[in-house]
Design a protein around this motif. Structure first.
Motif, PDB file in Angstrom:
ATOM      1  N   TYR A   1     -47.347 132.292  -4.951  1.00 49.90           N
ATOM      2  CA  TYR A   1     -46.768 130.427  -5.136  1.00 49.90           C
ATOM      3  C   TYR A   1     -47.893 130.659  -3.233  1.00 49.90           C
ATOM      4  N   GLN A   2     -48.602 128.865  -3.560  1.00 49.81           N
ATOM      5  CA  GLN A   2     -49.162 128.127  -3.176  1.00 49.81           C
ATOM      6  C   GLN A   2     -48.484 127.877  -1.963  1.00 49.81           C
ATOM      7  N   ASP A   3     -47.643 127.086  -2.159  1.00 46.11           N
ATOM      8  CA  ASP A   3     -46.871 126.342  -0.557  1.00 46.11           C
ATOM      9  C   ASP A   3     -45.358 126.714  -0.441  1.00 46.11           C
ATOM     10  N   ILE A   4     -45.288 127.416   0.658  1.00 54.05           N
ATOM     11  CA  ILE A   4     -43.975 127.899   1.323  1.00 54.05           C
ATOM     12  C   ILE A   4     -43.560 126.798   2.368  1.00 54.05           C
ATOM     13  N   HIS A   5     -42.258 127.039   2.055  1.00 57.09           N
ATOM     14  CA  HIS A   5     -41.739 125.832   3.328  1.00 57.09           C
ATOM     15  C   HIS A   5     -40.858 126.631   3.430  1.00 57.09           C
ATOM     16  N   ILE A   6     -40.171 126.075   5.698  1.00 57.18           N
ATOM     17  CA  ILE A   6     -39.225 126.942   5.926  1.00 57.18           C
ATOM     18  C   ILE A   6     -38.064 125.975   5.920  1.00 57.18           C
ATOM     19  N   VAL A   7     -37.097 126.190   6.148  1.00 55.41           N
ATOM     20  CA  VAL A   7     -35.914 125.497   6.272  1.00 55.41           C
ATOM     21  C   VAL A   7     -35.148 126.444   7.252  1.00 55.41           C
ATOM     22  N   LYS A   8     -34.198 126.349   8.519  1.00 54.94           N
ATOM     23  CA  LYS A   8     -33.017 126.766   9.677  1.00 54.94           C
ATOM     24  C   LYS A   8     -31.719 126.532   8.692  1.00 54.94           C
ATOM     25  N   PHE A   9     -31.442 127.187   8.650  1.00 51.28           N
ATOM     26  CA  PHE A   9     -29.559 126.970   8.460  1.00 51.28           C
ATOM     27  C   PHE A   9     -29.369 126.068   9.624  1.00 51.28           C
ATOM     28  N   GLY A  10     -28.756 125.159   8.564  1.00 50.79           N
ATOM     29  CA  GLY A  10     -28.415 124.234   9.424  1.00 50.79           C
ATOM     30  C   GLY A  10     -28.909 122.447   8.725  1.00 50.79           C
ATOM     31  N   ASP A  11     -30.127 122.622   8.805  1.00 52.25           N
ATOM     32  CA  ASP A  11     -30.752 121.860   8.272  1.00 52.25           C
ATOM     33  C   ASP A  11     -31.175 121.180   6.976  1.00 52.25           C
ATOM     34  N   ARG A  12     -31.640 119.905   6.798  1.00 53.05           N
ATOM     35  CA  ARG A  12     -31.527 120.264   5.017  1.00 53.05           C
ATOM     36  C   ARG A  12     -32.106 120.256   4.015  1.00 53.05           C
ATOM     37  N   LEU A  13     -32.299 121.133   2.865  1.00 53.62           N
ATOM     38  CA  LEU A  13     -33.345 121.727   2.026  1.00 53.62           C
ATOM     39  C   LEU A  13     -33.313 120.622   1.329  1.00 53.62           C
ATOM     40  N   HIS A  14     -34.239 120.836   0.668  1.00 55.80           N
ATOM     41  CA  HIS A  14     -35.205 120.115  -0.574  1.00 55.80           C
ATOM     42  C   HIS A  14     -36.070 121.269  -1.571  1.00 55.80           C
ATOM     43  N   LEU A  15     -34.970 121.643  -2.675  1.00 58.99           N
ATOM     44  CA  LEU A  15     -36.712 122.053  -3.731  1.00 58.99           C
ATOM     45  C   LEU A  15     -37.252 121.398  -4.473  1.00 58.99           C
ATOM     46  N   PRO A  16     -37.904 121.469  -4.690  1.00 55.51           N
ATOM     47  CA  PRO A  16     -39.293 120.671  -5.184  1.00 55.51           C
ATOM     48  C   PRO A  16     -38.483 120.442  -7.165  1.00 55.51           C
ATOM     49  N   THR A  17     -39.227 120.038  -7.562  1.00 52.53           N
ATOM     50  CA  THR A  17     -39.436 120.451  -9.218  1.00 52.53           C
ATOM     51  C   THR A  17     -40.155 121.654  -9.656  1.00 52.53           C
ATOM     52  N   PRO A  18     -38.812 122.384 -10.460  1.00 47.77           N
ATOM     53  CA  PRO A  18     -38.281 121.193 -11.462  1.00 47.77           C
ATOM     54  C   PRO A  18     -36.468 121.443 -11.187  1.00 47.77           C
ATOM     55  N   VAL A  19     -36.787 122.051  -9.331  1.00 47.22           N
ATOM     56  CA  VAL A  19     -35.629 121.721  -9.775  1.00 47.22           C
ATOM     57  C   VAL A  19     -34.813 120.469  -9.250  1.00 47.22           C
ATOM     58  N   ASP A  20     -35.237 119.793  -7.965  1.00 44.80           N
ATOM     59  CA  ASP A  20     -35.450 118.679  -7.115  1.00 44.80           C
ATOM     60  C   ASP A  20     -33.999 118.250  -7.382  1.00 44.80           C
ATOM     61  N   VAL A  21     -33.684 118.807  -5.829  1.00 41.52           N
ATOM     62  CA  VAL A  21     -32.283 118.496  -5.541  1.00 41.52           C
ATOM     63  C   VAL A  21     -32.580 118.783  -3.809  1.00 41.52           C
ATOM     64  N   GLU A  22     -31.497 118.207  -3.653  1.00 35.69           N
ATOM     65  CA  GLU A  22     -31.433 118.573  -1.550  1.00 35.69           C
ATOM     66  C   GLU A  22     -30.023 118.401  -1.099  1.00 35.69           C
ATOM     67  N   PHE A  23     -29.934 118.908  -0.530  1.00 36.19           N
ATOM     68  CA  PHE A  23     -28.861 119.181   0.484  1.00 36.19           C
ATOM     69  C   PHE A  23     -28.224 120.038   1.809  1.00 36.19           C
ATOM     70  N   GLY A  24     -27.616 119.845   2.426  1.00 33.36           N
ATOM     71  CA  GLY A  24     -27.399 120.201   3.717  1.00 33.36           C
ATOM     72  C   GLY A  24     -26.818 121.686   3.996  1.00 33.36           C
ATOM     73  N   THR A  25     -27.378 122.405   4.926  1.00 39.88           N
ATOM     74  CA  THR A  25     -27.629 124.151   4.635  1.00 39.88           C
ATOM     75  C   THR A  25     -26.076 123.857   6.327  1.00 39.88           C
ATOM     76  N   GLU A  26     -25.358 123.264   6.449  1.00 43.91           N
ATOM     77  CA  GLU A  26     -24.779 123.563   8.134  1.00 43.91           C
ATOM     78  C   GLU A  26     -23.546 124.853   7.978  1.00 43.91           C
ATOM     79  N   LYS A  27     -23.881 125.038   5.847  1.00 41.92           N
ATOM     80  CA  LYS A  27     -22.130 125.741   5.402  1.00 41.92           C
ATOM     81  C   LYS A  27     -22.478 127.575   5.834  1.00 41.92           C
ATOM     82  N   LEU A  28     -24.445 127.486   5.784  1.00 44.66           N
ATOM     83  CA  LEU A  28     -24.466 129.358   5.713  1.00 44.66           C
ATOM     84  C   LEU A  28     -24.916 129.684   7.123  1.00 44.66           C
TER      85      LEU A  28
END
Length: 201
Positions: free
Chosen positions: A169-196
């Motif tokens: 994979y050419q792009d790798i993006h890291i998000v900490k538990f608690g931050d918002r997560l963006h899943l790129p196309t073709p998923v194309d959704v964004e949501f919070g991860t506080e519950k994790l």
């Protein structure tokens, strides 16, 4: 099963067809407490998930249903992965169009798969399997997005922009538990991860 589990992470001379027979036998013999994978010419053992692991997959399923109700998140559907589909993997979850795997057998093709998901387990080969072998296998199979939910370090790692020929994979993006997560196309959704944060040790 114990001897097989101890040897399972070693390189194996078994053929792909032999592996599939072995995997079928293991599933029946172990009452589904272990399942086998075949990646990089190596047989690997996937043990039954713990409660937090299962809860994380269920949480992700709920997020996907809320944001993309036309999609299904399958748990542990077997996939033909790697170049020329010579590997066999059981992602913790696979995001696909509704009823995509209907009529498929134990091992489905990756065409039409939007995302695979792994949640790390607390076993010795998690680093090699989830952080190294799986991204390569999923990229080579042309799966657009690979999400690794890493409980050990409390991060979500989004792999995207597949270079199937290079198996990476050419792009790798890291998000900490608690931050918002963006899943790129073709998923194309964004949501919070506080519950994790509730599901880490």
């Amino acid at each position: 099963m114990t001897v097989m589990a101890e040897r399972a992470t070693q390189r194996s001379p078994v053929s792909l067809e032999g592996f599939e027979r072995l995997a079928d036998f293991a599933a029946k013999d172990s009452d589904n407490t272990v399942k086998l994978e075949f990646i990089g010419g190596r047989i690997g053992v996937k043990r039954a998930p713990d409660g937090d692991h299962t809860t994380i997959v269920t949480w992700l399923m709920r997020q996907c249903m809320q944001h993309r109700p036309e999609l299904d998140l399958y748990a542990e559907q077997g996939l033909r992965v790697e170049a020329y589909r010579r590997g066999r993997a059981r992602p913790d979850a696979t995001l696909v169009p509704e009823a995509h795997f209907a009529g498929d057998g134990e091992w489905a093709d990756t065409e039409g798969v939007l995302m695979t998901v792994e949640v790390t387990s607390f076993d010795a080969d998690a680093d090699r399997r989830d952080r190294k072998e799986k991204p390569s296998a999923y990229a080579a199979a042309g799966i657009p997005v690979y999400l690794l939910i890493d409980r050990e370090v409390g991060t979500l790692i989004v792999h995207s922009s597949t270079d199937a020929e290079a198996g990476r994979y050419q792009d790798i993006h890291i998000v900490k538990f608690g931050d918002r997560l963006h899943l790129p196309t073709p998923v194309d959704v964004e949501f919070g991860t506080e519950k994790l944060r509730d599901f880490v040790r």
